[in-house]
Design an enzyme around this catalytic site. Sequence first.
Site, PDB file in Angstrom:
ATOM      1  N   GLY A 175       0.913  -1.096  -0.384  1.00  0.00           N
ATOM      2  CA  GLY A 175       0.256   0.383  -0.360  1.00  0.00           C
ATOM      3  C   GLY A 175       1.139   1.209  -0.134  1.00  0.00           C
ATOM      4  O   GLY A 175       2.387   1.049   0.828  1.00  0.00           O
ATOM      5  N   GLN A 183       2.592  10.192   1.149  1.00  0.00           N
ATOM      6  CA  GLN A 183       3.916   9.209   1.508  1.00  0.00           C
ATOM      7  C   GLN A 183       4.783   9.854   0.015  1.00  0.00           C
ATOM      8  O   GLN A 183       6.424   9.332  -0.186  1.00  0.00           O
ATOM      9  CB  GLN A 183       4.191   8.265   0.716  1.00  0.00           C
ATOM     10  CG  GLN A 183       3.482   7.261   2.717  1.00  0.00           C
ATOM     11  CD  GLN A 183       3.075   5.466   2.331  1.00  0.00           C
ATOM     12  OE1 GLN A 183       2.396   5.355   1.753  1.00  0.00           O
ATOM     13  NE2 GLN A 183       4.555   5.034   3.474  1.00  0.00           N
ATOM     14  N   CYS A 237       6.295  -0.031   7.676  1.00  0.00           N
ATOM     15  CA  CYS A 237       5.606   0.957   6.145  1.00  0.00           C
ATOM     16  C   CYS A 237       7.128   1.518   5.668  1.00  0.00           C
ATOM     17  O   CYS A 237       7.815   1.472   5.702  1.00  0.00           O
ATOM     18  CB  CYS A 237       5.432   2.665   7.587  1.00  0.00           C
ATOM     19  SG  CYS A 237       4.593   3.851   6.650  1.00  0.00           S
ATOM     20  N   LEU A 238       6.235   2.062   4.301  1.00  0.00           N
ATOM     21  CA  LEU A 238       7.544   1.818   2.837  1.00  0.00           C
ATOM     22  C   LEU A 238       8.578   3.781   4.079  1.00  0.00           C
ATOM     23  O   LEU A 238       9.389   3.641   3.207  1.00  0.00           O
ATOM     24  CB  LEU A 238       7.304   2.217   2.167  1.00  0.00           C
ATOM     25  CG  LEU A 238       6.627   0.795   1.343  1.00  0.00           C
ATOM     26  CD1 LEU A 238       5.949   1.083  -0.349  1.00  0.00           C
ATOM     27  CD2 LEU A 238       7.944   0.379   1.474  1.00  0.00           C
ATOM     28  N   HIS A 247      -4.043   1.642   7.580  1.00  0.00           N
ATOM     29  CA  HIS A 247      -2.996   1.986   7.392  1.00  0.00           C
ATOM     30  C   HIS A 247      -2.835   3.471   6.563  1.00  0.00           C
ATOM     31  O   HIS A 247      -2.507   4.165   6.501  1.00  0.00           O
ATOM     32  CB  HIS A 247      -1.883   0.533   7.115  1.00  0.00           C
ATOM     33  CG  HIS A 247      -0.857   1.878   7.019  1.00  0.00           C
ATOM     34  ND1 HIS A 247       0.505   0.790   7.931  1.00  0.00           N
ATOM     35  CD2 HIS A 247       0.192   2.111   6.176  1.00  0.00           C
ATOM     36  CE1 HIS A 247       1.333   2.017   7.446  1.00  0.00           C
ATOM     37  NE2 HIS A 247       0.976   2.137   7.006  1.00  0.00           N
ATOM     38  N   GLU A 248      -3.595   2.940   5.487  1.00  0.00           N
ATOM     39  CA  GLU A 248      -2.818   3.957   4.330  1.00  0.00           C
ATOM     40  C   GLU A 248      -3.808   4.961   4.418  1.00  0.00           C
ATOM     41  O   GLU A 248      -3.583   6.442   4.583  1.00  0.00           O
ATOM     42  CB  GLU A 248      -3.560   3.149   2.641  1.00  0.00           C
ATOM     43  CG  GLU A 248      -2.669   2.208   2.398  1.00  0.00           C
ATOM     44  CD  GLU A 248      -1.483   3.137   2.812  1.00  0.00           C
ATOM     45  OE1 GLU A 248      -1.020   3.423   3.005  1.00  0.00           O
ATOM     46  OE2 GLU A 248      -0.092   1.556   2.757  1.00  0.00           O
ATOM     47  N   HIS A 286      -2.401   7.559   6.889  1.00  0.00           N
ATOM     48  CA  HIS A 286      -1.747   8.862   6.373  1.00  0.00           C
ATOM     49  C   HIS A 286      -2.682  10.178   5.764  1.00  0.00           C
ATOM     50  O   HIS A 286      -1.668  10.697   6.245  1.00  0.00           O
ATOM     51  CB  HIS A 286      -0.473   7.594   5.038  1.00  0.00           C
ATOM     52  CG  HIS A 286       0.656   7.135   5.388  1.00  0.00           C
ATOM     53  ND1 HIS A 286       1.309   7.316   6.412  1.00  0.00           N
ATOM     54  CD2 HIS A 286       0.675   5.805   5.199  1.00  0.00           C
ATOM     55  CE1 HIS A 286       2.582   6.384   5.688  1.00  0.00           C
ATOM     56  NE2 HIS A 286       1.819   5.209   5.897  1.00  0.00           N
TER      57      HIS A 286
HETATM   58 ZN    ZN Z   1       2.741   3.859   5.921  1.00  0.00          ZN
END
Ligand code: ZN
Length: 169
Positions: free
Chosen positions: A46, A51, A91-92, A133-134, A137
């Site tokens: 995701g 991000q 998380c990226l 989660h997304e 953000h």
């Molecule tokens: Zn994330």
Amino acid sequence: MALRNIRLEGDPLLRKTSKPVKEITDRIRTLAEDMLETMYDANGVGLAAPQVGILKRMVTIDVSEDGTEPMVMINPVILERDGEQTGPEGCLSLPGLQGTVTRPSHVKAEYTDLDGNRCTVEGDDLLARCICHELDHLDGVLYRDVAEGPLVQVSASDDEKEEEEAEEE
Ligand code: ZN
């Protein structure tokens, strides 16, 4: 299509609230393609627009094992949350880290697709976790904020270990 730079924790942009997408323009379509490419390139399941430095309410998700079920969710809203699951999350934007997060085990969400249609999706397990989660953000929330206890460092060099790690979102 192009890879975009993933913003890392500490970048103030990740803490801002994203704005709704008003119209599905070519720029939005290009952003969606770039986000999917960037997400797959980073082995994530995701990615949220902030991000990659764009404060728009838009996320890409693909929780399939072979990366064949891309979803682009524009102006997503969670309508229902049920149950509970506690598990590892990454998380990226926080590379090399992992934490334990409790999320609903089932969510129902509504979003606009790239054709401008309002759609609903219901997800369990990883998909439910990923949607939560997304969407966090988009409101400047990182999973560190909701994790139980401190995040732990996970090795990024050990291939065998990597397979056991949570997929990064
Ligand atoms: Zn994330």
